[in-house]
Enzyme design. Structure first.
Site, PDB file in Angstrom:
ATOM      1  CB  CYS A   2     108.995  43.393  40.786  1.00 20.18           C
ATOM      2  SG  CYS A   2     109.777  41.910  41.380  1.00 20.18           S
ATOM      3  NE  ARG A  27     106.095  46.301  36.484  1.00 22.16           N
ATOM      4  CZ  ARG A  27     106.827  46.677  35.455  1.00 22.16           C
ATOM      5  NH1 ARG A  27     106.234  47.093  34.359  1.00 22.16           N
ATOM      6  NH2 ARG A  27     108.128  46.652  35.503  1.00 22.16           N
ATOM      7  CD1 TRP A  75     107.131  36.647  37.643  1.00 25.39           C
ATOM      8  CD2 TRP A  75     109.333  37.032  37.492  1.00 25.39           C
ATOM      9  NE1 TRP A  75     107.654  35.776  36.715  1.00 25.39           N
ATOM     10  CE2 TRP A  75     108.997  35.983  36.609  1.00 25.39           C
ATOM     11  CE3 TRP A  75     110.653  37.435  37.573  1.00 25.39           C
ATOM     12  CZ2 TRP A  75     109.935  35.352  35.802  1.00 25.39           C
ATOM     13  CZ3 TRP A  75     111.601  36.801  36.773  1.00 25.39           C
ATOM     14  CH2 TRP A  75     111.239  35.766  35.894  1.00 25.39           C
ATOM     15  CG  ASN A 101     111.111  46.061  38.551  1.00 25.99           C
ATOM     16  OD1 ASN A 101     110.755  46.746  37.621  1.00 25.99           O
ATOM     17  ND2 ASN A 101     111.476  44.825  38.392  1.00 25.99           N
ATOM     18  N   GLY A 102     114.145  44.872  39.813  1.00 21.37           N
ATOM     19  CA  GLY A 102     115.440  44.814  39.134  1.00 21.37           C
ATOM     20  C   GLY A 102     116.349  43.850  39.854  1.00 21.37           C
ATOM     21  CD  GLU A 476     102.548  34.861  19.384  1.00 25.94           C
ATOM     22  OE1 GLU A 476     103.669  34.681  19.875  1.00 25.94           O
ATOM     23  OE2 GLU A 476     101.593  35.310  20.039  1.00 25.94           O
ATOM     24  CE  LYS A 480     100.440  34.539  23.241  1.00 27.64           C
ATOM     25  NZ  LYS A 480     101.179  35.610  22.600  1.00 27.64           N
ATOM     26  CD  GLU A 483     102.627  33.222  26.468  1.00 28.06           C
ATOM     27  OE1 GLU A 483     103.460  33.700  27.238  1.00 28.06           O
ATOM     28  OE2 GLU A 483     102.285  33.778  25.419  1.00 28.06           O
ATOM     29  CG  HIS A 499     114.397  17.204   7.845  1.00 27.22           C
ATOM     30  ND1 HIS A 499     115.177  16.542   6.921  1.00 27.22           N
ATOM     31  CD2 HIS A 499     113.627  18.061   7.143  1.00 27.22           C
ATOM     32  CE1 HIS A 499     114.902  17.001   5.716  1.00 27.22           C
ATOM     33  NE2 HIS A 499     113.960  17.919   5.818  1.00 27.22           N
ATOM     34  CE  LYS A 601     101.262  42.736  28.631  1.00 29.26           C
ATOM     35  NZ  LYS A 601     100.932  41.755  27.585  1.00 29.26           N
TER      36      LYS A 601
HETATM   37  C1  F6R Z   1     103.996  36.169  25.148  1.00 26.49           C
HETATM   38  C2  F6R Z   1     104.552  37.389  25.680  1.00 26.49           C
HETATM   39  C3  F6R Z   1     106.038  37.505  25.808  1.00 26.49           C
HETATM   40  C4  F6R Z   1     106.472  38.901  25.364  1.00 26.49           C
HETATM   41  C5  F6R Z   1     107.973  39.118  25.605  1.00 26.49           C
HETATM   42  C6  F6R Z   1     108.408  40.487  25.134  1.00 26.49           C
HETATM   43  O1  F6R Z   1     102.602  36.220  25.099  1.00 26.49           O
HETATM   44  O2  F6R Z   1     103.841  38.299  26.017  1.00 26.49           O
HETATM   45  O3  F6R Z   1     106.704  36.521  25.099  1.00 26.49           O
HETATM   46  O4  F6R Z   1     106.175  39.053  24.015  1.00 26.49           O
HETATM   47  O5  F6R Z   1     108.235  38.981  26.968  1.00 26.49           O
HETATM   48  O6  F6R Z   1     107.708  41.489  25.804  1.00 26.49           O
HETATM   49  P1  F6R Z   1     107.592  42.952  25.221  1.00 26.49           P
HETATM   50  O7  F6R Z   1     106.801  42.876  23.977  1.00 26.49           O
HETATM   51  O8  F6R Z   1     106.925  43.765  26.281  1.00 26.49           O
HETATM   52  O9  F6R Z   1     109.005  43.401  24.954  1.00 26.49           O
END
Ligand code: F6R
Length: 606
Positions: A2, A27, A75, A101-102, A476, A480, A483, A499, A601
């Site tokens: 949000c 957001r 969101w 937001n929250g 990681e 990527k 998502e 395993h 984000k």
């Molecule tokens: C993946 C991604 C998320 C963030 C996670 C932590 O591409 O962006 O997994 O890494 O939500 O976010 P931050 O780094 O803002 O604490």
């Protein structure tokens, strides 16, 4: 998670307000809305489901007259994605409107009480209780500010709230608790927003509100007060380091690609961070029991750092995913919790820091956003200086965090005497080869990676495999892929495969193996054994490796050969190649690259 925004000026502000939530869309982007006071006793609200551009056009946001307004991009947490649940929410008499937001954790109790008292709720959201509560208190005090404060005192949970009222048309009232909120001070208008991307086109001057404070913002002034005592609080006006061009796409089709291409610069910024800062943090990691924490991508980055500390730094720290931190961590005054976060606002990581503080641990953070909650919470801070990361997926910020943590681990090794200063300097020199090697990867390998992504885009299952420091890179990279392309991908240690998971290998399951350079002989041989095991079961295998003498082994189905570079930098370059693989897969599958479905984000809720 949000985005909230507010603009107050002497002239019409609708377009600016829309721009603000457009800039905050990363957001949250399932629905959006605006509310405006414009002389009438009723606040005008327009909202609907969909992205800002689409809803704004449909609901004609820009045609709303008024000089005081708030807006929101959602969101969903409480209540489905519907027009009714979209913010802003208004009081029964439509004389108050809020965006939030929250999460208001006591919303059910408040809703029951307010309903008994005759308030009519139109949405399923927790947010709506705020505005009815203010309305209720207003009827008693006839003061908007008093009503706002009285209502806030009853709220439990986390919130950033912006409110307007037709009774005070020249004010925006706002408050925060554990959710971000910032005031922007412009020349002809003032702003409130979840973060400064909202108003960076108009001003770089900002004031941060702390938990336990509320603010009243007018077009040419603002005041911040303590919720508990009502006393005025003086906060410094800060000059933000980012400008609006940095947050533009600059000719790239997507922010993700732009941010991937910014990595050479971002690596240089990480390498240019003052040595004294790195040394200070390294000293703390040596003096204390180090626990690393982050979540999602940043958790994998802390896992990478765990290997770096173990291999070079002379001790193996714990790396805990911050969402599980409170269930696992037992800290004391000898602990140091080092959090890693792009936004500095992630609820889980902030909570981990709070738990750590309560257990008397020291805290530190590596954060990209100046003035963010984490930046202001910790005892020691390193700001990444990676510039705004707009794509919901983290790419450049993550690589920068890897570099910074590597520097800290190397320095810790020198302090502990596990490596010499000379060796540490040699590794730093290696790191300096990364920007150029990334440039070459982008220039020379993108086409090939695009071809592979297209050719394999019918595949719905991927395994990403690596050993030792290549293992977190594999995890990681799988994240990527998931998502951005919505394709199932799992990251795991290559030794773990046999395993159980190996049962899945067939022609419908692709594997990516992050190969160590040949000079890491034992690691190389172990990784090759996994490759052979996959090969024997008929699975497609994509190898990602540095260019070395001789041909790559023929067992791979495809190989992405990265430019010749010091072997130490292989994992950093492999991560960039895997970012491109995910990006091009998502492009081929026509995904919503910068704003994948269901994501946001900055995840500021539990
Ligand atoms: C993946 C991604 C998320 C963030 C996670 C932590 O591409 O962006 O997994 O890494 O939500 O976010 P931050 O780094 O803002 O604490």
């Amino acid at each position: 998670m949000c985005g909230i925004a507010g603009v107050i000026s002497l002239g019409d502000i609708a377009e600016r307000l829309v721009q603000c939530i457009h800039n905050l869309e990363y957001r949250g982007y399932d629905s959006c809305g605006v509310a405006m006071v414009n002389g009438s006793p009723h606040i005008h609200v327009r909202k609907n489901i969909g992205a800002v551009a689409e809803v704004s056009e449909k609901e004609r946001f820009s045609s709303l007259a008024g000089h005081t307004g708030i807006a929101h991009t959602r969101w969903a947490t409480h209540g489905k994605v519907t027009r009714e649940n979209a913010h802003p929410h208004s009081s029964c008499a439509a004389d108050f409107s809020v965006t939030h937001n929250g999460i208001i954790s006591n919303h059910e109790r408040l809703r029951a009480r307010l309903t008994r008292d005759g308030h009519k709720f139109l949405s399923e959201t927790d947010t709506e209780v705020i505005v009815h509560l203010v309305e209720d208190y207003f009827m008693k005090s006839m003061s908007v500010e008093k009503a706002f404060v009285a209502a806030i005192r009853e709220l439990e949970g986390t919130y950033a709230v912006a409110m307007i009222s037709s009774h005070e048309p020249d004010r925006i009232f706002c408050v925060r608790k554990e959710s971000p909120l910032i005031i922007g001070l412009g020349t002809d208008a003032n702003y409130v927003a979840s973060d400064f991307n909202a108003f960076v086109d108009h001003t770089k001057k900002a004031v941060f509100i702390e938990d336990g404070e509320y603010a009243v913002v007018a077009h040419d002034s603002h005041s911040i007060k303590s919720i508990a005592t009502g006393e005025a609080v003086c906060r410094e006006v800060l000059e933000l380091p980012w400008d609006s061009e940095m947050a533009q796409k600059g000719g790239f089709p997507h922010y993700m690609l732009k941010e991937i291409y910014e990595q050479p610069t971002v690596v240089n910024s990480a390498l240019d961070i003052d040595e004294a800062k790195i040394e200070n943090l390294a000293r703390l990691t040596v003096e204390k029991n180090l626990v690393l924490t982050g979540v999602g991508t940043t958790f994998y980055i802390t896992q990478f750092a765990q290997y770096m500390f173990s291999i070079y730094g002379g001790a193996t720290p714990l790396a805990l995913s911050s969402d599980e931190f409170r269930h696992l961590a037992r800290m004391n005054k000898d602990s140091l919790v080092l959090a890693v976060s792009q936004s500095g606002e992630t609820y889980d990581t902030l909570t981990a820091l709070r738990v750590a503080k309560n257990q008397r641990a020291s805290t530190a953070a590596i954060v990209n956003v100046m003035g963010s909650s984490m930046a202001r919470t910790v005892d020691s801070l390193i700001l990444q200086g990676s510039g705004p990361e707009i794509c919901v997926l983290s790419t450049k910020a993550a690589l920068s965090q890897m570099i910074i943590l590597t520097r800290v681990a190397l320095e810790a090794g020198v302090l502990r005497g596990t490596i010499t200063r000379k060796e540490a300097n040699a590794r730093i020199k290696d790191l300096r080869a990364i920007p150029d090697a990334i440039e070459r990867t982008l220039n020379e390998k993108s086409g090939f990676i695009h071809t592979i992504a297209k050719a394999q885009s019918h595949i719905n299952h991927w395994l990403f495999l690596g050993r030792e420091r290549y293992y977190p890179v594999a995890r990681e990279s799988a994240l990527k892929m998931k998502e951005v392309s919505y394709v199932h991908a799992e990251g795991m240690p290559s030794g773990f495969l046999k395993h159980g998971t190996i049962a899945l290998i067939d022609e419908k399951m692709n594997s990516v193996v992050f190969m160590p350079p040949k000079e890491q002989k034992e690691l190389y041989d172990l990784s090759m054994s996994s490759v052979e095991e996959i090969r024997a079961r008929g699975g497609y295998i994509l190898g990602i490796m540095l260019e070395e003498k001789g041909k790559p082994p023929g067992v791979f189905s495809d190989v992405i050969t990265l430019p010749k570079a010091p072997s130490f930098v292989a994992p950093y370059l492999q991560m960039v190649a895997a970012q491109l693989l995910s990006y091009f897969t998502a492009v081929t599958l026509k995904r919503n690259i910068d704003r994948p479905r269901s994501l946001a984000k900055s995840v500021t809720v539990a």
